[in-house]
Design a protein around this motif. Structure first.
Motif, PDB file in Angstrom:
ATOM      1  N   LYS A  26      14.653  -4.790 -12.838  1.00 33.22           N
ATOM      2  CA  LYS A  26      14.415  -5.119 -11.434  1.00 33.22           C
ATOM      3  C   LYS A  26      14.755  -3.976 -10.479  1.00 33.22           C
ATOM      4  CE  LYS A  26      13.237  -9.534 -12.047  1.00 33.22           C
ATOM      5  NZ  LYS A  26      11.895 -10.064 -11.690  1.00 33.22           N
ATOM      6  N   GLY A  27      14.232  -2.795 -10.781  1.00 37.75           N
ATOM      7  CA  GLY A  27      14.427  -1.653  -9.896  1.00 37.75           C
ATOM      8  C   GLY A  27      15.691  -0.865 -10.131  1.00 37.75           C
ATOM      9  N   GLN A  28      16.538  -1.321 -11.026  1.00 35.96           N
ATOM     10  CA  GLN A  28      17.810  -0.643 -11.280  1.00 35.96           C
ATOM     11  C   GLN A  28      17.816   0.004 -12.666  1.00 35.96           C
ATOM     12  OE1 GLN A  28      20.275  -0.458  -8.862  1.00 35.96           O
ATOM     13  NE2 GLN A  28      18.683  -1.438  -7.619  1.00 35.96           N
ATOM     14  N   VAL A  29      18.510   1.127 -12.779  1.00 36.26           N
ATOM     15  CA  VAL A  29      18.740   1.742 -14.089  1.00 36.26           C
ATOM     16  C   VAL A  29      20.240   1.963 -14.227  1.00 36.26           C
ATOM     17  CG1 VAL A  29      18.203   4.022 -13.090  1.00 36.26           C
ATOM     18  CG2 VAL A  29      18.299   3.747 -15.560  1.00 36.26           C
ATOM     19  N   THR A  30      20.788   1.462 -15.323  1.00 36.14           N
ATOM     20  CA  THR A  30      22.238   1.491 -15.530  1.00 36.14           C
ATOM     21  C   THR A  30      22.542   2.022 -16.914  1.00 36.14           C
ATOM     22  OG1 THR A  30      22.406  -0.512 -14.164  1.00 36.14           O
ATOM     23  CG2 THR A  30      24.355   0.124 -15.444  1.00 36.14           C
ATOM     24  N   ASP A  50       8.638  -8.311  -8.769  1.00 39.99           N
ATOM     25  CA  ASP A  50       7.604  -8.718  -9.723  1.00 39.99           C
ATOM     26  C   ASP A  50       7.792  -8.095 -11.103  1.00 39.99           C
ATOM     27  OD1 ASP A  50       6.323 -10.157  -7.685  1.00 39.99           O
ATOM     28  OD2 ASP A  50       5.214  -8.382  -7.033  1.00 39.99           O
ATOM     29  N   ALA A  51       8.834  -7.302 -11.259  1.00 41.38           N
ATOM     30  CA  ALA A  51       9.102  -6.644 -12.536  1.00 41.38           C
ATOM     31  C   ALA A  51       9.544  -7.676 -13.568  1.00 41.38           C
ATOM     32  CB  ALA A  51      10.177  -5.572 -12.349  1.00 41.38           C
ATOM     33  N   PRO A  52       9.487  -7.334 -14.838  1.00 45.76           N
ATOM     34  CA  PRO A  52       9.859  -8.288 -15.894  1.00 45.76           C
ATOM     35  C   PRO A  52      11.239  -8.896 -15.676  1.00 45.76           C
ATOM     36  CG  PRO A  52       8.844  -6.351 -16.864  1.00 45.76           C
ATOM     37  CD  PRO A  52       9.027  -6.046 -15.398  1.00 45.76           C
ATOM     38  N   ASN A  53      11.359 -10.155 -16.054  1.00 47.14           N
ATOM     39  CA  ASN A  53      12.635 -10.850 -15.920  1.00 47.14           C
ATOM     40  C   ASN A  53      13.589 -10.529 -17.060  1.00 47.14           C
ATOM     41  OD1 ASN A  53      11.942 -12.238 -13.523  1.00 47.14           O
ATOM     42  ND2 ASN A  53      10.757 -13.729 -14.715  1.00 47.14           N
ATOM     43  N   THR A  54      13.078  -9.830 -18.061  1.00 42.98           N
ATOM     44  CA  THR A  54      13.909  -9.433 -19.200  1.00 42.98           C
ATOM     45  C   THR A  54      14.191  -7.940 -19.130  1.00 42.98           C
ATOM     46  OG1 THR A  54      12.892 -11.134 -20.586  1.00 42.98           O
ATOM     47  CG2 THR A  54      14.086  -9.365 -21.714  1.00 42.98           C
ATOM     48  N   PRO A  55      15.433  -7.536 -19.180  1.00 46.06           N
ATOM     49  CA  PRO A  55      15.752  -6.103 -19.140  1.00 46.06           C
ATOM     50  C   PRO A  55      15.205  -5.373 -20.365  1.00 46.06           C
ATOM     51  CG  PRO A  55      17.712  -7.457 -18.784  1.00 46.06           C
ATOM     52  CD  PRO A  55      16.648  -8.368 -19.254  1.00 46.06           C
ATOM     53  N   GLU A  56      14.986  -4.087 -20.217  1.00 49.25           N
ATOM     54  CA  GLU A  56      14.571  -3.245 -21.338  1.00 49.25           C
ATOM     55  C   GLU A  56      15.551  -2.088 -21.449  1.00 49.25           C
ATOM     56  OE1 GLU A  56      10.683  -0.765 -23.035  1.00 49.25           O
ATOM     57  OE2 GLU A  56      10.641  -1.687 -21.045  1.00 49.25           O
ATOM     58  N   GLN A  57      15.833  -1.678 -22.668  1.00 50.99           N
ATOM     59  CA  GLN A  57      16.743  -0.564 -22.881  1.00 50.99           C
ATOM     60  C   GLN A  57      16.000   0.635 -23.462  1.00 50.99           C
ATOM     61  OE1 GLN A  57      20.164  -1.801 -25.186  1.00 50.99           O
ATOM     62  NE2 GLN A  57      21.067  -2.895 -23.456  1.00 50.99           N
ATOM     63  N   LEU A 109       0.810  -1.211   0.000  1.00 52.05           N
ATOM     64  CA  LEU A 109       0.000   0.000   0.000  1.00 52.05           C
ATOM     65  C   LEU A 109       0.852   1.275   0.000  1.00 52.05           C
ATOM     66  CD1 LEU A 109      -2.758  -1.008   2.596  1.00 52.05           C
ATOM     67  CD2 LEU A 109      -2.909  -1.047   0.105  1.00 52.05           C
ATOM     68  N   CYS A 110       2.136   1.128   0.289  1.00 56.69           N
ATOM     69  CA  CYS A 110       3.026   2.280   0.337  1.00 56.69           C
ATOM     70  C   CYS A 110       3.547   2.677  -1.045  1.00 56.69           C
ATOM     71  CB  CYS A 110       4.219   1.994   1.256  1.00 56.69           C
ATOM     72  SG  CYS A 110       3.748   1.608   2.958  1.00 56.69           S
ATOM     73  N   TRP A 111       3.289   1.828  -2.027  1.00 53.87           N
ATOM     74  CA  TRP A 111       3.805   2.081  -3.378  1.00 53.87           C
ATOM     75  C   TRP A 111       2.634   2.141  -4.347  1.00 53.87           C
ATOM     76  CZ3 TRP A 111       8.628   3.409  -2.713  1.00 53.87           C
ATOM     77  CH2 TRP A 111       9.358   2.841  -1.658  1.00 53.87           C
ATOM     78  N   VAL A 112       2.599   3.181  -5.159  1.00 53.74           N
ATOM     79  CA  VAL A 112       1.430   3.448  -6.001  1.00 53.74           C
ATOM     80  C   VAL A 112       1.738   3.315  -7.489  1.00 53.74           C
ATOM     81  CG1 VAL A 112      -0.362   5.145  -6.542  1.00 53.74           C
ATOM     82  CG2 VAL A 112       0.609   5.065  -4.238  1.00 53.74           C
ATOM     83  N   TRP A 113       2.829   3.898  -7.940  1.00 55.34           N
ATOM     84  CA  TRP A 113       3.129   3.946  -9.369  1.00 55.34           C
ATOM     85  C   TRP A 113       3.920   2.749  -9.872  1.00 55.34           C
ATOM     86  CZ3 TRP A 113       5.169   9.594 -10.526  1.00 55.34           C
ATOM     87  CH2 TRP A 113       4.105  10.502 -10.399  1.00 55.34           C
ATOM     88  N   THR A 114       4.865   2.290  -9.080  1.00 54.28           N
ATOM     89  CA  THR A 114       5.879   1.360  -9.587  1.00 54.28           C
ATOM     90  C   THR A 114       5.595  -0.079  -9.180  1.00 54.28           C
ATOM     91  OG1 THR A 114       7.219   1.809  -7.622  1.00 54.28           O
ATOM     92  CG2 THR A 114       7.702   3.086  -9.590  1.00 54.28           C
ATOM     93  N   HIS A 172       9.399  -1.385 -14.550  1.00 53.01           N
ATOM     94  CA  HIS A 172      10.560  -2.155 -14.081  1.00 53.01           C
ATOM     95  C   HIS A 172      10.910  -1.860 -12.617  1.00 53.01           C
ATOM     96  CE1 HIS A 172      11.704  -3.932 -17.983  1.00 53.01           C
ATOM     97  NE2 HIS A 172      11.170  -2.829 -18.494  1.00 53.01           N
ATOM     98  N   GLY A 173      10.009  -1.188 -11.904  1.00 52.88           N
ATOM     99  CA  GLY A 173      10.246  -0.940 -10.479  1.00 52.88           C
ATOM    100  C   GLY A 173      11.345   0.052 -10.191  1.00 52.88           C
ATOM    101  N   VAL A 174      11.625   0.939 -11.142  1.00 54.55           N
ATOM    102  CA  VAL A 174      12.712   1.913 -10.998  1.00 54.55           C
ATOM    103  C   VAL A 174      12.233   3.123 -10.199  1.00 54.55           C
ATOM    104  CG1 VAL A 174      14.121   3.580 -12.279  1.00 54.55           C
ATOM    105  CG2 VAL A 174      13.928   1.226 -13.096  1.00 54.55           C
ATOM    106  N   GLY A 175      13.103   3.661  -9.345  1.00 56.60           N
ATOM    107  CA  GLY A 175      12.829   4.946  -8.717  1.00 56.60           C
ATOM    108  C   GLY A 175      12.209   4.900  -7.344  1.00 56.60           C
ATOM    109  N   ARG A 176      12.244   3.760  -6.663  1.00 54.90           N
ATOM    110  CA  ARG A 176      11.701   3.658  -5.306  1.00 54.90           C
ATOM    111  C   ARG A 176      12.765   4.010  -4.266  1.00 54.90           C
ATOM    112  NH1 ARG A 176       8.002  -1.718  -4.299  1.00 54.90           N
ATOM    113  NH2 ARG A 176       6.303  -1.238  -5.773  1.00 54.90           N
TER     114      ARG A 176
END
Length: 402
Positions: free
Chosen positions: A348-352, A213-220, A203-208, A254-258
């Motif tokens: 998975k929550g990371q941006v590189t 649970d984010a996709p197992n395949t990275p996106e660029q 309940l503490c997270w609304v957007w992400t 992708h769960g980025v930005g928490r």
């Protein structure tokens, strides 16, 4: 209470500001104009807001679309400074306040109001941010802060106040979390977060998405930057606001930005919040990647010093000050050569940043290579080091003599 004839209220449509309208009329015997700032908080927040304001007793309700201006004139300049408050917070609430206050003042001057009002509590930072902006832009206007005057101290009291006056509201007692949203971020406070030993829940997270649970395949995603500003994403030219919306969607998936942070409020209270800034996190990573290529050591160090100072100025509500203007100008000057393209991997929550290039890059493979080269004479380093460390050498020789 000072006499006022017409007051412009920063109106959100929530429980607090809905109660403030009748309270102002009863306690100040004045006309109340509701001012709504659309800073990208979402259609659901704005739906029916004018009707709600009028039903609460406002004589008029003005809605200003500030989304593009906020990203272009407040968020992008802040990004160039690299400002991050206390190492983690990307200043989502802080960056929206100056433009809201400015537009509210402009509305007040246009309708001939002699007072401004906000619904900020006496515990938070926003009261300082709003009132500092009012002071800088329209010091002649009276400022009213109901939370510092009235005796309504609970959600139940506010609901009873409205019920007694037969003013409709959609608010209920069940609201657990306090949230604030704009195009840049959404914050969540209260509930389980008030005990720092409690872990945040869904309940503490609304957007992400939860990174697990984010996709197992990275996106660029590919970001094009000119003079420190994002001008295109994935090969498509976009306005600042369009780019942010696009990257918000990509990052959220992708769960980025928490972040879950305990921060130091300006008023001296520590508070805990869960903040989500998916697109902003991607933008920040992209700009810093190009800076790594373009800025020399001294320039980068100076930009970092700007970032630290700017983070406190923005957080503390000192946007409309000479010092803040000076820092923004310095950061903008450093950003003139920050041009390039960055490819970022979201996973998975990371941006590189996995690829980066710039026509102004100071990186030279010829000089940096670990292989054989013909451009660098290793023997030159000895003299440089001897001079660089000369003060330490003299100090040590003195100690030996003693």
């Amino acid at each position: 209470m000072s006499k006022v004839n017409k007051v412009v209220l920063a109106y959100s449509g929530g429980l607090d500001t809905s109660a403030i309208i009748p309270w102002l009329k009863e306690n100040y015997d004045c006309e109340v104009v509701a001012f709504v700032a659309d800073v990208g908080q979402g259609e659901a927040e704005l739906e029916g807001i004018e009707e709600k304001a009028l039903a609460s007793g406002a004589s008029a309700c003005y809605i200003a679309d500030l989304k593009e201006e906020m990203v272009k004139d407040y968020i992008y300049p802040s990004l160039k400074t690299g400002a991050v408050y206390e190492g983690k917070y990307l200043l989502g609430t802080s960056m929206a306040r100056p433009i809201i206050a400015k537009a509210q003042v402009e509305c007040a001057l246009e309708v001939g109001a002699d007072a401004l009002c906000h619904g900020c509590t006496g515990k938070g930072n926003d009261q300082v941010r709003f009132e500092s902006a009012y002071a800088a832009l329209a010091p002649q206007l009276t400022v009213i802060a109901p939370w510092r005057e009235w005796d309504l101290r609970s959600r139940e009291a506010l609901l009873d106040y409205l019920a007694e006056r037969q003013i409709p509201t959609t608010a209920t007692l069940e609201k657990i979390y306090s949230r604030d949203a704009n195009a840049w971020h959404i914050s969540t406070e209260g509930g389980v977060l008030e005990d720092t030993w409690n872990q945040s829940n869904e309940l503490c997270w609304v957007w992400t998405k939860d990174p697990e649970d984010a996709p197992n395949t990275p996106e660029q995603v590919s970001v094009q930057i000119e003079k420190g500003e994002i001008v295109a994403v994935d090969g498509k030219a976009m306005s600042p606001y369009e780019a942010l919306v696009y990257l918000n969607e990509k990052g959220a998936e992708h769960g980025v930005g928490r972040i879950d942070i305990v921060e130091n409020r300006l008023v001296g209270i520590k508070s805990r919040g869960c903040y989500e800034t998916p697109g902003g996190t991607i933008m920040m990573e992209a700009l810093r990647a190009v800076e790594q290529l373009v800025l020399d050591k001294d320039s980068f160090e100076f930009r970092e010093s700007i970032a630290l100072k700017a983070s406190h100025l923005i957080y503390d509500g000192r946007w409309f000050t000479p010092l803040c203007r000076s820092l923004l100008a310095a950061a903008n000057e450093l950003a003139q050569d920050v041009n390039g393209e960055v490819v970022l991997k979201l996973y998975k929550g990371q941006v590189t940043a996995v690829q980066k290039r710039s026509p102004n890059s100071l990186y030279s493979e010829e000089f940096a290579t670990f292989g054989e080269d013909e451009v660098y004479d290793h023997s030159h380093a000895g003299g440089f080091i001897r001079l660089y460390s000369l003060a330490s050498r003299i100090r040590a020789l003195n100690e030996q003599k003693k």
